[in-house]
Design a protein around this motif. Structure first.
Motif, short mmCIF file in Angstrom:
data_model
loop_
_atom_site.label_atom_id
_atom_site.label_comp_id
_atom_site.label_asym_id
_atom_site.label_seq_id
_atom_site.Cartn_x
_atom_site.Cartn_y
_atom_site.Cartn_z
N THR A 162 -15.38 -8.97 -2.56
CA THR A 162 -15.62 -7.54 -2.46
C THR A 162 -14.33 -6.79 -2.75
OG1 THR A 162 -17.31 -7.93 -0.80
CG2 THR A 162 -16.45 -5.70 -0.96
N PHE A 163 -14.39 -5.86 -3.71
CA PHE A 163 -13.25 -5.00 -4.04
C PHE A 163 -13.52 -3.60 -3.47
CE2 PHE A 163 -13.30 -8.26 -7.41
CZ PHE A 163 -12.02 -8.77 -7.24
N ASP A 164 -12.58 -2.69 -3.62
CA ASP A 164 -12.72 -1.34 -3.06
C ASP A 164 -13.78 -0.51 -3.77
OD1 ASP A 164 -10.67 -1.22 -5.28
OD2 ASP A 164 -10.96 0.91 -4.89
N SER A 165 -14.11 -0.86 -5.02
CA SER A 165 -15.10 -0.14 -5.81
C SER A 165 -15.53 -1.03 -6.97
CB SER A 165 -14.53 1.19 -6.32
OG SER A 165 -13.36 0.97 -7.08
N ALA A 166 -16.36 -0.50 -7.85
CA ALA A 166 -16.86 -1.28 -8.98
C ALA A 166 -15.71 -1.71 -9.90
CB ALA A 166 -17.86 -0.45 -9.78
N ILE A 167 -15.88 -2.82 -10.58
CA ILE A 167 -14.87 -3.32 -11.51
C ILE A 167 -15.01 -2.58 -12.84
CG2 ILE A 167 -14.17 -5.33 -12.87
CD1 ILE A 167 -15.06 -7.06 -10.48
N SER A 168 -13.87 -2.08 -13.35
CA SER A 168 -13.90 -1.38 -14.63
C SER A 168 -13.25 -2.21 -15.74
CB SER A 168 -13.25 -0.01 -14.54
OG SER A 168 -11.90 -0.12 -14.14
N ASP A 169 -12.42 -3.21 -15.39
CA ASP A 169 -11.81 -4.07 -16.41
C ASP A 169 -11.38 -5.39 -15.76
OD1 ASP A 169 -10.78 -4.97 -18.82
OD2 ASP A 169 -8.98 -3.74 -18.75
#
Length: 96
Positions: free
Chosen positions: A15-22
């Protein structure tokens, strides 16, 4: 038998802080992975994605402790060296 026959695949949820963009993979064996999130945080894994470290705050110059939070805008993998990335951040901060 087909390609990859007999190989097991392991999946691990992170789990990251928000969606992955790259996502960018580095090194000969692609074990170093960098993830940029939509909120501009930068995460690095040195073991192929098993463990992750948020390295965004490490990008702040030590002389600018009062500088607002860094937001990562882009990760660019070097064409000349697969172990090098340029990270473009806000406030004219860029890192290699």
């Amino acid at each position: 038998a087909g390609v990859g026959a007999g190989k097991k695949v392991e999946v691990k949820e992170t789990t990251f802080d928000s969606a992955i963009s790259d996502v960018q993979w580095f090194g000969k064996d692609n074990k170093i992975v960098m993830v940029q999130t939509s909120k501009g945080r930068l995460y690095r894994s040195t073991d192929g994605g098993d463990k992750w470290t948020d390295i965004t705050d490490q990008l702040k110059p030590s002389s600018s402790a009062s500088l607002a939070n860094i937001v990562v805008e882009q990760i660019s993998k070097s064409q000349a060296d697969s172990k090098v990335a340029a990270v473009v951040g806000t406030r004219k901060n860029h890192f290699v």
